[in-house]
Scaffold this motif. Structure first.
Motif, PDB file in Angstrom:
ATOM      1  N   ILE B  87       0.829  -1.338  -0.088  1.00  0.00           N
ATOM      2  CA  ILE B  87       0.039   0.146   0.108  1.00  0.00           C
ATOM      3  C   ILE B  87       0.863   1.179  -0.146  1.00  0.00           C
ATOM      4  N   LEU B  88       1.960   1.121   0.996  1.00  0.00           N
ATOM      5  CA  LEU B  88       2.951   2.234   1.123  1.00  0.00           C
ATOM      6  C   LEU B  88       3.425   2.694  -0.474  1.00  0.00           C
ATOM      7  N   LEU B  89       3.855   1.698  -1.000  1.00  0.00           N
ATOM      8  CA  LEU B  89       4.573   1.923  -2.429  1.00  0.00           C
ATOM      9  C   LEU B  89       3.573   2.717  -3.209  1.00  0.00           C
ATOM     10  N   ARG B  90       2.054   2.355  -3.336  1.00  0.00           N
ATOM     11  CA  ARG B  90       1.202   2.877  -4.071  1.00  0.00           C
ATOM     12  C   ARG B  90       1.010   4.351  -3.897  1.00  0.00           C
ATOM     13  N   VAL B  91       0.979   4.425  -2.520  1.00  0.00           N
ATOM     14  CA  VAL B  91       0.791   5.928  -1.842  1.00  0.00           C
ATOM     15  C   VAL B  91       1.814   6.851  -2.532  1.00  0.00           C
ATOM     16  N   VAL B  92       3.079   6.192  -2.035  1.00  0.00           N
ATOM     17  CA  VAL B  92       4.193   7.085  -2.441  1.00  0.00           C
ATOM     18  C   VAL B  92       4.493   7.324  -4.016  1.00  0.00           C
ATOM     19  N   SER B  93       4.130   6.479  -4.711  1.00  0.00           N
ATOM     20  CA  SER B  93       4.146   6.857  -6.203  1.00  0.00           C
ATOM     21  C   SER B  93       3.080   7.851  -6.657  1.00  0.00           C
ATOM     22  N   ASP B  94       2.046   7.608  -6.074  1.00  0.00           N
ATOM     23  CA  ASP B  94       1.004   8.863  -6.356  1.00  0.00           C
ATOM     24  C   ASP B  94       1.221  10.035  -5.782  1.00  0.00           C
ATOM     25  N   HIS B  95       1.932  10.296  -4.600  1.00  0.00           N
ATOM     26  CA  HIS B  95       2.256  11.176  -4.084  1.00  0.00           C
ATOM     27  C   HIS B  95       3.331  11.972  -5.010  1.00  0.00           C
ATOM     28  N   ARG B  96       4.141  11.126  -5.352  1.00  0.00           N
ATOM     29  CA  ARG B  96       5.285  11.683  -6.131  1.00  0.00           C
ATOM     30  C   ARG B  96       4.751  12.174  -7.509  1.00  0.00           C
ATOM     31  N   ARG B  97       3.783  11.422  -8.010  1.00  0.00           N
ATOM     32  CA  ARG B  97       3.417  11.863  -9.585  1.00  0.00           C
ATOM     33  C   ARG B  97       2.680  13.209  -9.295  1.00  0.00           C
ATOM     34  N   ARG B  98       1.762  13.287  -8.166  1.00  0.00           N
ATOM     35  CA  ARG B  98       1.111  14.752  -7.832  1.00  0.00           C
ATOM     36  C   ARG B  98       2.036  15.670  -7.722  1.00  0.00           C
ATOM     37  N   HIS B  99       3.192  15.630  -7.187  1.00  0.00           N
ATOM     38  CA  HIS B  99       3.943  16.708  -6.844  1.00  0.00           C
ATOM     39  C   HIS B  99       4.615  16.972  -8.012  1.00  0.00           C
ATOM     40  N   ARG B 100       4.875  15.971  -8.874  1.00  0.00           N
ATOM     41  CA  ARG B 100       5.889  16.498 -10.072  1.00  0.00           C
ATOM     42  C   ARG B 100       5.029  17.109 -10.848  1.00  0.00           C
ATOM     43  N   ARG B 101       3.810  16.925 -11.191  1.00  0.00           N
ATOM     44  CA  ARG B 101       2.676  17.477 -12.003  1.00  0.00           C
ATOM     45  C   ARG B 101       2.933  18.905 -11.372  1.00  0.00           C
ATOM     46  N   LYS B 102       2.746  18.904 -10.133  1.00  0.00           N
ATOM     47  CA  LYS B 102       2.526  20.554  -9.783  1.00  0.00           C
ATOM     48  C   LYS B 102       3.586  21.375 -10.031  1.00  0.00           C
ATOM     49  N   GLY B 103       4.795  20.884 -10.958  1.00  0.00           N
ATOM     50  CA  GLY B 103       5.723  21.662 -11.001  1.00  0.00           C
ATOM     51  C   GLY B 103       7.074  21.243 -10.103  1.00  0.00           C
ATOM     52  N   GLY B 104       7.021  20.080  -9.728  1.00  0.00           N
ATOM     53  CA  GLY B 104       8.194  19.519  -9.210  1.00  0.00           C
ATOM     54  C   GLY B 104       8.586  20.072  -7.955  1.00  0.00           C
ATOM     55  N   LEU B 105       7.850  19.786  -6.701  1.00  0.00           N
ATOM     56  CA  LEU B 105       8.270  20.246  -5.516  1.00  0.00           C
ATOM     57  C   LEU B 105       9.486  19.500  -4.928  1.00  0.00           C
ATOM     58  N   ALA B 106      10.614  19.941  -5.263  1.00  0.00           N
ATOM     59  CA  ALA B 106      11.637  19.256  -4.779  1.00  0.00           C
ATOM     60  C   ALA B 106      11.823  19.004  -3.473  1.00  0.00           C
ATOM     61  N   PRO B 107      12.297  17.790  -2.635  1.00  0.00           N
ATOM     62  CA  PRO B 107      12.323  17.619  -1.441  1.00  0.00           C
ATOM     63  C   PRO B 107      13.291  18.570  -0.864  1.00  0.00           C
ATOM     64  N   LEU B 108      12.995  19.055   0.149  1.00  0.00           N
ATOM     65  CA  LEU B 108      13.897  20.133   0.940  1.00  0.00           C
ATOM     66  C   LEU B 108      15.168  19.093   1.113  1.00  0.00           C
ATOM     67  N   PRO B 109      16.323  19.850   1.008  1.00  0.00           N
ATOM     68  CA  PRO B 109      17.514  19.021   1.886  1.00  0.00           C
ATOM     69  C   PRO B 109      17.290  18.751   3.239  1.00  0.00           C
ATOM     70  N   GLU B 110      17.912  17.489   3.434  1.00  0.00           N
ATOM     71  CA  GLU B 110      17.589  17.146   4.830  1.00  0.00           C
ATOM     72  C   GLU B 110      17.744  18.409   6.123  1.00  0.00           C
ATOM     73  N   ALA B 111      18.845  19.076   5.581  1.00  0.00           N
ATOM     74  CA  ALA B 111      19.346  19.961   6.690  1.00  0.00           C
ATOM     75  C   ALA B 111      18.427  21.023   6.893  1.00  0.00           C
ATOM     76  N   LEU B 112      17.388  21.118   5.886  1.00  0.00           N
ATOM     77  CA  LEU B 112      16.450  22.268   5.995  1.00  0.00           C
ATOM     78  C   LEU B 112      15.039  21.640   6.694  1.00  0.00           C
ATOM     79  N   ALA B 113      15.105  20.356   6.074  1.00  0.00           N
ATOM     80  CA  ALA B 113      13.858  19.755   6.613  1.00  0.00           C
ATOM     81  C   ALA B 113      13.903  19.407   8.082  1.00  0.00           C
ATOM     82  N   ALA B 114      14.917  19.240   8.685  1.00  0.00           N
ATOM     83  CA  ALA B 114      15.177  18.717   9.805  1.00  0.00           C
ATOM     84  C   ALA B 114      14.543  19.671  10.871  1.00  0.00           C
ATOM     85  N   GLU B 115      14.085  18.839  11.984  1.00  0.00           N
ATOM     86  CA  GLU B 115      13.362  19.710  13.006  1.00  0.00           C
ATOM     87  C   GLU B 115      14.421  20.862  13.363  1.00  0.00           C
ATOM     88  N   PRO B 116      13.790  22.088  13.373  1.00  0.00           N
ATOM     89  CA  PRO B 116      14.728  23.462  13.576  1.00  0.00           C
ATOM     90  C   PRO B 116      15.475  23.626  15.063  1.00  0.00           C
TER      91      PRO B 116
END
Lengths: 273, 198
Positions: B87-116
């Motif tokens: 189930i996770l794999l499908r949700v992830v792939s769906d999620h990724r596809r949506r974000h790619r179409r929205k103009g590629g929401l690049a994942p934040l570098p970990e350093a930025l995404a990390a809890e501040p």
């Protein structure tokens, strides 16, 4: 893994993996937050029609689809409703759920498992007010009934090429989780809610000391309850109101440090300037 | 968590293949139990499959909402974990596809995404860095190899369980794992060499 069939990893690679693989799981606050969202989403029937052709088919078949297109929004709305129920409009509502704009004007009632639509309150109706609600037991009733086709799972791996049917068009129709619904969902949660609502009433009556005593009662009874985060946020507000400013600030600092992703951060931050 | 799982008869993880959830006899799965027993697995697997920190809440929620709808479908399967991973794999792939179409929401570098505002002692910081390295190495694998590698090397599932989770043949599990290990090792060696030159 049957390692005799395959080459083993090198010691260096093994060490790297073993060293860090307990680091990327959720913390207690993460678990509780997502659980709260999930409970609220299920309780509120956070109904979202999905973003794929498969979900349209499911919706057309009358089963509805809680698919990925807008689930996160639906979930958040559900949480907002729950929080409103928990700590009340005056104390801690970060997002008034009823005022949350839907992403699309079109609402499609796609219900996953809730055959009876619950009454949709007027936009200004506070989520605090008890409303008659269909009780749907999440934890207490074994999940039975016909399986609902899930678009996420059933959807074939779609090609990358965008197609109109696959456009993300989350449509949300929210039925708020009233305290009563939540109570049906989970008796523990409902007991927690009772205490937090008492605290909230006391705050409304400008009796912060009374509010604090209810929050203390919650803390004794449910030290890591589902609504722990709400309790701690409410405590900051109550301490401020009680003019115990130093304690409030210290607690606020701790809250902000320990709960970097809490939806209550802004409230807590602004509580005792 | 493990105790709770056993108490309600949810098969889980390696060695559980023998217990099967019978259609009538076994207790039905309940969402909360599945959540409590497996949220950690779903969460870390989401991260390892490349879901950025700021999206992991949504992905995990989506997985369990699918679970909620499909609890009945679990019947007859051998392992909750492998079911969840599918189930996770499908949700992830769906999620990724949506974000790619929205103009590629690049994942934040970990350093930025990390809890501040988490204070990090040096040792913890070092381990965080190593975790980022692990995630980066995983992201160097393609989706198929990454899934096999994560389940085998990080979750220690057996090859038949991996075949079940991914819906692939046993031989394919072995060949992908072999290839994934090779790529992983090579990328790690390159990284260490770069580090040594610094």
């Amino acid at each position: 893994m049957s390692h005799e069939d395959m080459d083993e990893l090198s010691p260096a690679a093994r060490a790297l993996i073993d060293d860090v693989r307990d680091l990327d799981g959720p913390g207690p606050a993460d678990r509780a937050r997502v659980k709260r969202a999930l409970v609220a989403a299920v309780a509120s029937g956070a109904t979202v029609a999905a973003s794929s052709a498969a979900s349209s088919a499911a919706a057309a078949a009358g089963t509805g689809a809680l698919a990925t297109g807008g689930v996160s929004l639906g979930v958040k709305l559900g949480v907002a409703a729950l929080l409103a129920a928990a700590v009340g409009g005056t104390a801690l509502v970060v997002t008034q759920p009823a005022e949350e704009p839907a992403p699309r004007a079109e609402h499609r009632p796609a219900r996953a498992r809730f055959a009876e639509p619950a009454p949709v309150p007027a936009p200004e109706a506070p989520a605090l007010e008890p409303a008659p609600a269909p009780a749907e037991a999440l934890e207490d009733t074994p999940i039975a009934g016909a399986p609902v086709e899930a678009s996420v799972v059933e959807a074939p791996a779609a090609p990358d090429a965008p197609s109109p049917a696959l456009e993300p068009t989350p449509r949300v129709r929210r039925v708020p989780a009233t305290p009563e619904e939540v109570a049906a969902v989970d008796s523990t949660l409902s007991e927690e809610l009772v205490l937090l609502r008492e605290a909230q009433r006391a705050m409304q009556a400008d009796q912060p000391a009374v509010a604090l005593s209810h929050l203390d009662a919650h803390a004794r009874r449910f030290p890591s309850g589902i609504l722990e985060e709400e309790r701690e946020a409410a405590r900051v507000l109550a301490l401020c109101r009680a003019e115990r400013v130093d304690e409030a600030r210290a607690l606020a600092r701790r809250f902000l440090a320990e709960r970097p992703r809490s939806p209550h951060r802004a409230r807590v931050h602004a509580a005792c300037p | 968590m493990g105790a709770a799982t056993a108490a309600v008869g949810l098969p889980d993880g390696p060695g559980s293949g023998a217990h099967r959830v019978g259609a009538a006899a076994a207790p039905r799965l309940r969402l909360e139990e599945v959540y409590d027993a497996h949220v950690d697995f779903v969460w870390r697997s989401a991260r390892r499959m490349g879901v950025p920190q700021e999206a992991v809440d949504d992905v995990v929620q989506e997985v369990f909402l699918v679970v909620h709808r499909r609890l009945d479908d679990f019947e007859g399967r051998s392992s909750v974990k492998t079911w969840l991973f599918g189930i996770l794999l499908r949700v992830v792939s769906d999620h990724r596809r949506r974000h790619r179409r929205k103009g590629g929401l690049a994942p934040l570098p970990e350093a930025l995404a990390a809890e501040p505002d988490r204070s990090c002692p040096a040792e913890q910081l070092e381990r965080r860095t190593q975790l980022e390295l692990l995630h980066a190495l995983l992201m160097g694998l393609d989706d198929d190899k990454r899934a096999v590698f994560v389940l085998a090397e990080l979750e220690q599932l057996t090859a038949p369980e991996i075949a079940d989770a991914l819906g692939i043949k046993l031989n394919t599990v072995y060949s992908r794992l072999r290839a994934a290990r090779k790529e992983f090792e090579e990328a790690l060696a390159r990284h260490r060499a770069r580090e040594a030159r610094r």
